[in-house]
Design an enzyme around this catalytic site. Structure first.
Site, PDB file in Angstrom:
ATOM      1  N   ASP A 246       0.820  -1.212   0.000  1.00 13.71           N
ATOM      2  CA  ASP A 246       0.000   0.000   0.000  1.00 13.71           C
ATOM      3  C   ASP A 246       0.855   1.263   0.000  1.00 13.71           C
ATOM      4  O   ASP A 246       0.404   2.323  -0.425  1.00 13.71           O
ATOM      5  CB  ASP A 246      -0.922  -0.002   1.223  1.00 13.71           C
ATOM      6  CG  ASP A 246      -2.005  -1.081   1.133  1.00 13.71           C
ATOM      7  OD1 ASP A 246      -2.541  -1.280   0.025  1.00 13.71           O
ATOM      8  OD2 ASP A 246      -2.297  -1.716   2.160  1.00 13.71           O
ATOM      9  N   GLY A 279       0.673  -5.947   3.386  1.00 15.75           N
ATOM     10  CA  GLY A 279      -0.682  -5.576   3.770  1.00 15.75           C
ATOM     11  C   GLY A 279      -1.689  -5.759   2.664  1.00 15.75           C
ATOM     12  O   GLY A 279      -2.631  -6.539   2.762  1.00 15.75           O
ATOM     13  N   ARG A 354       3.860 -11.833   9.422  1.00 18.81           N
ATOM     14  CA  ARG A 354       4.548 -11.021  10.429  1.00 18.81           C
ATOM     15  C   ARG A 354       3.557 -10.329  11.358  1.00 18.81           C
ATOM     16  O   ARG A 354       3.835 -10.127  12.551  1.00 18.81           O
ATOM     17  CB  ARG A 354       5.441  -9.983   9.762  1.00 18.81           C
ATOM     18  CG  ARG A 354       4.728  -8.872   8.976  1.00 18.81           C
ATOM     19  CD  ARG A 354       5.773  -7.988   8.287  1.00 18.81           C
ATOM     20  NE  ARG A 354       5.209  -6.998   7.402  1.00 18.81           N
ATOM     21  CZ  ARG A 354       5.012  -5.727   7.734  1.00 18.81           C
ATOM     22  NH1 ARG A 354       5.285  -5.298   8.945  1.00 18.81           N
ATOM     23  NH2 ARG A 354       4.526  -4.874   6.844  1.00 18.81           N
TER      24      ARG A 354
END
Length: 606
Positions: A246, A279, A354
């Site tokens: 992102d 993400g 993660r």
């Protein structure tokens, strides 16, 4: 007549309804199958797609390859056979070993006057558990005439019609005018660092099949993409694609808002995101909203969106801190989730996992943050009035005036060494298969005709960036960050575990944060979790957020509120604030939503 052969057999067990009377039929032909007696395919190209009706011994089964699943087509000729190969083309067709080459190749089989039309499609397959796209190539062999030129003319007629239908243009004998290239900005360090490989193996082949040319630039340093779109003539491209996490799109959007012509640029040049980071919240949200399968590291649906060129509007949120103004498309975070996002950077190599690993660590040592949270609540989200965009807007200025534009912009070179690798009309050609060499220190990318690759090292460039950049964009409606808020705002003061604010349905691949969020609805979803919540309650909450089950939870500690604007004033100097996953200065922050500012390339609605 002509013969139909497919690399992947057209399914025999799929029954469908024949094209209804409302469909417009553009072309129709009968193709015989030599490998099966009394078997023919009646193929029709309609406004709905490619209709295949298989007739065998009086039985008929039908399938339609939907137009929205067709990515492109190409005319080919048979390849010269080696000594000892079958004596006729029919034998190779039966054994599915047909070899074809480009029309202009020097390795042609002059004895075969057939013209072959390859139709490339990625068909949406659904089952009980999940859905995915499956690549299918339909091959139509035209050989009604004694000369290749006549057969090719028929094949080209089908190809041109398909191109017109895909482009949404009226059908004519001339193919659509060649469009501008896509601008691809790729961050090679996004997520686990596989963006290059994913682009080469997943995206480039689809763009080639769709005949979509592109310019590919690999980012060299932080804010490279931001400088690029701020200083280049973005109108030269049909769209700008951020490949990575992102963060790359965050750079692109804010670079666009740093242009004096930001409003025109955002209106005329759509943006897109290809998820290769950790993400990937926006890409996941787009797939969710458009019923497109989202499979990590499978970019088929999003790559098809680049080729199709359909755009939808998206809201952005204007964010103001003490010394900066920026535009956000995803989320703002304070507390737990932001801590997890930023502190887990050291585990970037393991990808999205993660976040899970670090969430456990943060739950064991839970932190609390003191401050004041204020917001303007939306009372009725079913009928929300959208703010009107002013026609003429000046650039945004922070409360202390630190962001004022300089009187004159000085320019400096920031990209002086760019080598351009091109597949055609260039002095330096790369082998067609060089895109497989992902481990090469300086590898070119397999690309569509006219596409270019700009390597990490450079030799020439037109890129020039202003020494000072100022933020433009829609004028703020909120009072300055240090000013008092309107009386109808809600204020919460105390200790918080986290406050997270989002305007997309997903804030990560596995975080369905706001199930009711749309790309453009004028709503900010604000999640507030107060201190005092137990670790077990918080753990259950984090588990439910993966499926969106948390959205209806409201307790004395947890609250989810639809708002149009917000302000967070933390106490102290220790903590983490993030905007679209990027860490920003810690201190007061506020934001307000502006609908329909950015156009995004999106998939066809299924």
């Amino acid at each position: 007549m002509a013969e139909l052969n497919s690399r992947k057999d057209v399914p025999n067990d799929i029954e469908g309804n024949y094209a209804d009377s409302k469909e417009q039929v553009y072309l129709e032909e009968t193709f015989y199958i030599l490998s099966k007696k009394n078997a023919v395919f009646r193929v029709r190209l309609t406004s709905k797609g490619l209709s295949l009706s298989k007739e065998t011994d009086g039985n008929s089964k039908e399938q339609t390859i939907l137009l929205r699943d067709i990515i492109g087509s190409k005319c080919m000729r048979s390849k010269r056979r080696r000594p000892g190969a079958g004596s006729c083309v029919c034998s190779s067709l039966v054994s599915h070993q047909l070899k074809v080459v480009d029309e202009n190749s020097g390795d042609l089989d002059e004895n075969d006057v057939s013209a072959y039309l390859y139709v490339y499609a990625y068909i949406l397959k659904q089952n009980r558990r999940a859905s995915k796209r499956e690549r299918t190539t339909i091959t139509l062999r035209f050989r009604s005439f004694d000369k290749y030129e006549d057969n090719n003319k028929e094949a080209q007629k089908w190809r041109t019609t398909i191109k017109c239908l895909i482009a949404g243009q009226s059908v004519s004998h001339m193919p659509p005018v060649a469009e501008k290239k896509l601008l691809i900005l790729l961050n090679p360090k996004s997520g686990p660092g596989k963006a290059r490989e994913l682009f080469q193996t997943k995206v480039a082949p689809i763009l080639q099949e769709a005949e979509v040319p592109y310019d590919l630039h690999v980012t060299k340093y932080a804010n490279y993409a931001r400088e690029f779109v701020r200083t280049r003539n973005v109108y030269a491209w049909r769209g700008i694609v951020a490949v990575g996490g992102d963060g790359v799109l965050f750079e692109v959007i804010n670079g666009m808002f740093e242009r004096l012509d930001w409003q025109q640029a955002l209106a005329e040049v759509p943006l897109a995101a290809l998820p290769c980071g950790s993400g990937n919240g926006l890409a996941r949200s787009i797939c969710h909203l458009y019923n497109e399968p989202y499979i990590p590291q499978n970019l088929t649906g999003m790559s098809m969106a680049l080729a199709r060129g359909k755009a939808a509007a998206m809201d952005v949120v204007r964010i103001e801190t003490k010394s900066n103004i920026m535009f956000s498309f995803l989320s703002v975070g304070w507390g737990l989730l932001s801590d997890i996002d930023i502190e887990s950077e050291r585990l970037r190599a393991i990808g999205g996992q993660r976040f899970t690993v670090w969430a456990i660590a943060r739950l064991l040592s839970l932190r609390k943050y003191k401050g004041v949270v204020s917001y303007c609540k939306i009372k009725d989200i079913s009928n929300i009035p959208k703010p009107k965009q002013p026609l003429l807007l000046s650039h945004s200025v922070s409360h202390d005036g630190a962001l004022d534009s300089p009187d004159a912009e000085a320019f400096i070179d920031c990209d002086e060494n760019t080598d351009v690798f091109t597949t055609v009309n260039g002095k330096r050609h790369q082998r067609v298969d060089s895109w497989y060499s992902v481990n090469s220190r300086r590898s070119a990318f397999f690309s569509t005709r006219g596409s270019e690759y700009h390597s990490v090292t450079s030799s020439t460039s037109e890129m020039r960036s202003p020494t000072h950049a100022c933020m433009h964009g829609p004028a703020p409606r909120l009072p300055a960050l240090v000013s008092q808020l309107p009386s109808h705002w809600v204020h919460l003061e105390g200790e918080f575990v986290m406050v997270h604010i989002a305007y997309q349905s997903f804030i990560g691949e596995d975080f369905l944060f706001a199930p009711r969020a749309q790309l453009s609805d004028g709503i900010i979803w604000m999640l507030i979790i107060k201190a005092g919540i137990s670790r077990s309650q918080l753990f259950s909450f984090l588990l439910s957020i993966t499926s969106g089950g948390h959205a209806d939870i409201e307790t004395e500690y947890i609250k989810m509120v639809p708002v149009s604007a917000f302000r967070i004033v933390p106490e102290g100097t220790s903590g983490t604030l993030t905007v679209d996953g990027e860490q920003v200065e810690y201190g007061p922050i506020q934001g307000e939503i502006f609908p329909d500012i950015v156009n995004l390339l999106v998939p066809d609605i299924q």
